[in-house]
Motif scaffolding. Structure first.
Motif, PDB file in Angstrom:
ATOM      1  N   ASN A 334       0.710  -1.669  -0.045  1.00 25.13           N
ATOM      2  CA  ASN A 334       0.251  -0.215  -0.694  1.00 25.13           C
ATOM      3  C   ASN A 334       0.901   1.703  -0.115  1.00 25.13           C
ATOM      4  N   ILE A 335       0.662   2.136  -0.502  1.00 26.33           N
ATOM      5  CA  ILE A 335       1.153   3.505  -0.758  1.00 26.33           C
ATOM      6  C   ILE A 335       0.044   4.513   0.199  1.00 26.33           C
ATOM      7  N   TRP A 336       0.644   5.016   1.306  1.00 25.68           N
ATOM      8  CA  TRP A 336      -0.183   6.242   2.377  1.00 25.68           C
ATOM      9  C   TRP A 336       0.178   6.959   2.337  1.00 25.68           C
ATOM     10  N   GLY A 337      -0.457   8.194   2.801  1.00 23.01           N
ATOM     11  CA  GLY A 337       0.549   9.351   3.150  1.00 23.01           C
ATOM     12  C   GLY A 337       0.742   9.301   4.440  1.00 23.01           C
ATOM     13  N   ALA A 338       1.520  10.356   5.192  1.00 24.69           N
ATOM     14  CA  ALA A 338       2.034  10.456   6.287  1.00 24.69           C
ATOM     15  C   ALA A 338       0.593  10.628   7.625  1.00 24.69           C
ATOM     16  N   ASP A 339      -0.253  11.049   6.316  1.00 17.95           N
ATOM     17  CA  ASP A 339      -1.128  11.314   7.930  1.00 17.95           C
ATOM     18  C   ASP A 339      -1.742   9.735   8.819  1.00 17.95           C
ATOM     19  N   HIS A 340      -1.284   8.341   7.929  1.00 25.13           N
ATOM     20  CA  HIS A 340      -1.824   7.519   8.084  1.00 25.13           C
ATOM     21  C   HIS A 340      -0.916   6.264   9.209  1.00 25.13           C
ATOM     22  N   LEU A 341       0.753   7.057   9.207  1.00 23.73           N
ATOM     23  CA  LEU A 341       1.672   6.606  10.143  1.00 23.73           C
ATOM     24  C   LEU A 341       0.620   5.945  11.195  1.00 23.73           C
ATOM     25  N   GLY A 342      -0.225   6.399  12.279  1.00 24.42           N
ATOM     26  CA  GLY A 342      -0.382   5.329  13.438  1.00 24.42           C
ATOM     27  C   GLY A 342      -1.634   4.976  12.781  1.00 24.42           C
ATOM     28  N   LEU A 344      -1.031   2.137  11.152  1.00 24.44           N
ATOM     29  CA  LEU A 344      -0.185   0.856  10.546  1.00 24.44           C
ATOM     30  C   LEU A 344      -0.447  -0.351  11.001  1.00 24.44           C
ATOM     31  N   LYS A 345      -0.417  -0.361  11.950  1.00 20.14           N
ATOM     32  CA  LYS A 345      -0.203  -0.980  13.419  1.00 20.14           C
ATOM     33  C   LYS A 345      -0.849  -2.008  13.532  1.00 20.14           C
ATOM     34  N   ARG A 346      -2.558  -1.358  14.255  1.00 20.80           N
ATOM     35  CA  ARG A 346      -3.260  -2.092  14.120  1.00 20.80           C
ATOM     36  C   ARG A 346      -4.181  -2.548  12.693  1.00 20.80           C
ATOM     37  N   LEU A 347      -3.973  -2.627  11.703  1.00 21.27           N
ATOM     38  CA  LEU A 347      -3.879  -2.844  10.274  1.00 21.27           C
ATOM     39  C   LEU A 347      -3.143  -4.472  10.224  1.00 21.27           C
ATOM     40  N   TYR A 348      -1.868  -3.879  10.577  1.00 23.25           N
ATOM     41  CA  TYR A 348      -0.806  -4.902  10.590  1.00 23.25           C
ATOM     42  C   TYR A 348      -1.128  -6.369  11.208  1.00 23.25           C
ATOM     43  N   SER A 349      -1.344  -5.889  12.415  1.00 28.25           N
ATOM     44  CA  SER A 349      -1.866  -6.339  13.706  1.00 28.25           C
ATOM     45  C   SER A 349      -2.938  -7.464  13.010  1.00 28.25           C
ATOM     46  N   ALA A 350      -4.213  -7.020  12.495  1.00 26.36           N
ATOM     47  CA  ALA A 350      -4.968  -7.823  12.383  1.00 26.36           C
ATOM     48  C   ALA A 350      -4.806  -8.865  11.074  1.00 26.36           C
ATOM     49  N   LEU A 351      -4.006  -8.758  10.540  1.00 27.53           N
ATOM     50  CA  LEU A 351      -3.772  -9.327   9.570  1.00 27.53           C
ATOM     51  C   LEU A 351      -3.058 -10.551   9.684  1.00 27.53           C
ATOM     52  N   ILE A 358       0.948 -13.405   5.948  1.00 29.25           N
ATOM     53  CA  ILE A 358       1.026 -12.455   4.636  1.00 29.25           C
ATOM     54  C   ILE A 358       2.339 -11.903   4.865  1.00 29.25           C
ATOM     55  N   ASP A 359       2.285 -11.331   2.844  1.00 28.98           N
ATOM     56  CA  ASP A 359       3.262 -10.549   2.387  1.00 28.98           C
ATOM     57  C   ASP A 359       2.431  -8.944   2.764  1.00 28.98           C
ATOM     58  N   PHE A 360       2.832  -8.482   3.982  1.00 24.79           N
ATOM     59  CA  PHE A 360       2.003  -6.716   3.025  1.00 24.79           C
ATOM     60  C   PHE A 360       2.842  -5.456   4.316  1.00 24.79           C
ATOM     61  N   SER A 361       2.810  -4.211   3.302  1.00 26.46           N
ATOM     62  CA  SER A 361       4.228  -3.825   3.682  1.00 26.46           C
ATOM     63  C   SER A 361       3.124  -2.202   2.939  1.00 26.46           C
ATOM     64  N   VAL A 362       3.301  -0.997   3.702  1.00 22.68           N
ATOM     65  CA  VAL A 362       2.997   0.031   3.529  1.00 22.68           C
ATOM     66  C   VAL A 362       4.316   0.834   3.090  1.00 22.68           C
ATOM     67  N   VAL A 363       4.244   1.245   2.520  1.00 24.33           N
ATOM     68  CA  VAL A 363       5.435   2.786   1.585  1.00 24.33           C
ATOM     69  C   VAL A 363       4.388   3.963   2.236  1.00 24.33           C
ATOM     70  N   PHE A 364       5.479   4.456   3.231  1.00 23.64           N
ATOM     71  CA  PHE A 364       4.537   6.070   3.110  1.00 23.64           C
ATOM     72  C   PHE A 364       5.499   7.128   3.062  1.00 23.64           C
ATOM     73  N   CYS A 365       4.566   7.979   1.847  1.00 26.64           N
ATOM     74  CA  CYS A 365       4.652   8.982   1.676  1.00 26.64           C
ATOM     75  C   CYS A 365       4.611  10.278   2.352  1.00 26.64           C
ATOM     76  N   GLN A 366       5.784  11.409   2.153  1.00 31.48           N
ATOM     77  CA  GLN A 366       5.240  12.508   3.452  1.00 31.48           C
ATOM     78  C   GLN A 366       5.065  13.672   2.646  1.00 31.48           C
ATOM     79  N   ILE A 367       4.838  14.546   3.145  1.00 33.14           N
ATOM     80  CA  ILE A 367       4.465  15.959   3.812  1.00 33.14           C
ATOM     81  C   ILE A 367       5.038  16.038   1.894  1.00 33.14           C
TER      82      ILE A 367
END
Length: 550
Positions: A334-342, A344-351, A358-367
């Motif tokens: 997933n490509i997420w904006g910085a406003d989703h930084l917090g 990740l933890k809950r979604l990753y935990s659930a998955l 599962i191979d799940f990762s997030v690439v964050f894009c800053q402001i």
RNA sequence: GCGCUCUUAGCUCAGCUGGAUAGAGCAUCUGCCUUCUAAGCAGAGGGUCGCAGGUUCGAAUCCUGCAGAGCGCGCCA
């Protein structure tokens, strides 16, 4: 070639020392671009602790045993570096002697942009869009099958407010005195309201709209906005394979299954969390379903249902990711904006609880800040200052847009300096790279015959060869780290070596590509083709076409 | 208050699985167009890598603390 050097270093080590436990991959050899040598290794320093010896001594032992036909010289420098000089004749091999890249043929899903369908795309979406698309290209470069996916969150309060805002506008403009509140403002709301009114004008003959009418209208508005967003992205060279609507995913009814599964792992309880801020007069004692994300280091447990029994955004998001997983992808990015930084933890935990492998990762894009006339421009929706992506791309051009959006490391803040981008000189790296390509093409256009003569390998030319040889390492590194800026930086640096070599012929006419009769040596001809091939590959991953003429 | 991302030259930023004098572009100054594109090249100046400790042969890079910036911190999405 690099592999041979590594193998020989290992052999020399094994010759000198009994039973040392190192593997070929432990040996680092990197390229040098100055007088110190062509390649360097720090292996003797790395081993000094293990062998409990002075690094210089280890280096000496290696040097005594080390022998390769294409190596002219190996010397010890500084605290124990091994600097390797390869023969001039071996430089010819650099062009053909490419490393074997691992081929992957995995199914990858990359989800990006996924803007809320309540307004046009703006600058903040631009970075995620380009990073996502370039990352997709990078994965494809390594042979993977990539599915580019755009997710539309078309449920929840934001949609109700969006709908209400449209109807407020219509009511206002057509003097209908309908009972709706205004949440979103801006010209685009007025535009979309007008379009909706034209489409559904007969609805407004009656007094009130039914909830079916409302739904029909807002769905039409959303579709309209999504389509125009997709159009802007297409214009930027981004093409999605899949557009997924949240409402469609929720038809799957996976949620119950998911909650049961998490429950069986003791990760679910019924209870209450702190009341939400806008809590008014809803049932106080109502129990909601809660996920124990604190088990995974989250700050607090997270609600899966609201007190009206409907699922939360988080719950729906788990469902969506489960849906993606069930579609059979080997990897989800997933490509997420910085406003989703917090988040990740809950979604990753659930998955990870549902699917431990599962191979799940997030690439964050800053402001991204927009800079104009040397000043950071503040984006403010209220003042209608939203830096619409469409207008921005029209202003700076697609190539500039693409290049600059992946010029900086994705997780650092960056300033997009409009005035700099519009310059057409060295301040603008994309011009600099394109110019080197156009220069190389001008030689090919002008050349008459390709003749088989010997050439001199100057320092500048050797550096170019080595830099070309480095491409595989750079692209591999970018791939392993999900960092697209490495490609952009490599190209800039490669172009710099090209311009340096080009200019070196001013003082040294032997270094020119063409002789007095406009003939070119076979070697330099091959080099130019390789140069163009490499720049094309790099720019290709960035989604930019090289320019033949400038 | 808590979490995440950061802090490197006047400016914008690379470098970060520990390694040689910390790099690039811009800006400032000095040179280079009679032969392949000067949209370029060469050179000079400019740094206590936020601060303070620690780990070690060796730290911009790893660890701890502190200061500063940004983002986030609902049963919203």
């Amino acid at each position: 070639m690099l592999q041979k050097i590594k193998t020989e270093l290992l052999r020399s080590l094994n010759d000198s020392y009994d039973n040392i436990d190192i593997k070929i991959d432990d040996i680092e050899v990197s390229t040098l671009f100055d007088q110190k040598g062509d390649f360097t290794s720090n292996i003797s320093m790395k081993l000094s602790k293990l062998l409990k010896t002075n690094p210089n001594l280890i280096a000496q032992n290696i040097v005594e045993k080390f022998s390769l036909n294409f190596v002219d010289k190996i010397e010890i420098a500084g605290p124990g570096f091994l600097n390797i000089f390869v023969s001039d004749s071996s430089f010819k091999d650099f062009l053909n002697n490419q490393r074997v890249l691992p081929r992957n043929d995995k199914k990858i899903n990359i989800e990006f942009v996924s803007a809320n369908p309540t307004g046009p795309l703006h600058l903040a979406h631009g970075r995620g869009a380009i990073v996502g698309d370039v990352l997709s290209n990078l994965y494809e470069y390594f042979g993977n099958k990539v599915n580019r996916e755009y997710y539309v969150n078309n449920t929840g309060n934001q949609i109700k407010e969006f709908m209400s805002s449209i109807l407020f506008s219509i009511s206002n403009k057509k003097n209908l005195s309908l009972q709706y509140n205004q949440f979103y403002k801006g010209d685009y709301i007025e535009d979309i309201a007008e379009i909706c009114y034209q489409k559904f004008s007969e609805l407004f003959n009656q007094k009130d709209l039914s909830s079916e009418d409302e739904l029909m209208l807002v769905n039409f508005a959303i579709e309209n906005l999504v389509n125009s967003s997709i159009k802007v992205l297409n214009k930027s060279g981004i093409h999605f394979n899949t557009i997924t609507y949240e409402t469609d995913v929720m038809k799957s009814n996976y949620l119950e299954e998911i909650i049961n599964s998490l429950n069986s792992k003791n990760l679910i309880y019924k209870g209450q969390l702190q009341m939400p801020k806008d809590y008014k007069d809803t049932l106080k004692d109502n129990e909601i379903t809660i996920f124990k994300s604190t088990n995974f280091g989250d700050d607090e447990d997270r609600a899966l249902t609201k007190n009206d029994k409907t699922p939360t955004y988080f719950a729906n998001d788990i469902v969506y990711h489960v849906d993606k997983h069930k579609r059979g992808f080997d990897k989800l990015i997933n490509i997420w904006g910085a406003d989703h930084l917090g988040y990740l933890k809950r979604l990753y935990s659930a998955l990870i609880s549902l699917y431990p492998s599962i191979d799940f990762s997030v690439v964050f894009c800053q402001i991204v800040n927009l800079k104009r006339d040397g000043q950071i421009q503040k984006m403010s929706k209220r003042e209608g200052n939203i830096f619409e992506l469409n207008l921005l791309i029209d202003e700076i051009g697609i190539d500039n847009f693409r290049y600059f959006m992946c010029y900086r490391k994705n997780d650092t803040h960056m300033d997009l300096d409009i005035d700099l981008i519009k310059k057409e000189n060295k301040e603008n790296p994309i011009y600099y790279i394109q110019y080197s390509y156009a220069r190389s093409q001008s030689v090919l256009d002008r050349k008459k015959d390709v003749i088989d003569t010997n050439i001199n390998f100057s320092l500048e030319l050797k550096n170019l060869y080595k830099k070309l040889y480095d491409w595989d390492i750079v692209v591999q590194n970018a791939y392993n780290k999900n960092e697209v800026h490495l490609i952009a930086h490599y190209l800039e640096s490669l172009a710099s070596f090209f311009h340096t070599f080009w200019s070196s012929s001013k003082n040294n006419p032997e270094m020119r590509f063409l002789d007095n009769d406009d003939n070119i040596s076979l070697e330099l001809h091959n080099f130019l083709l390789k140069y163009q091939e490499t720049v094309s590959k790099g720019l290709g991953i960035l989604g930019i076409k090289p320019k033949l003429k400038m």
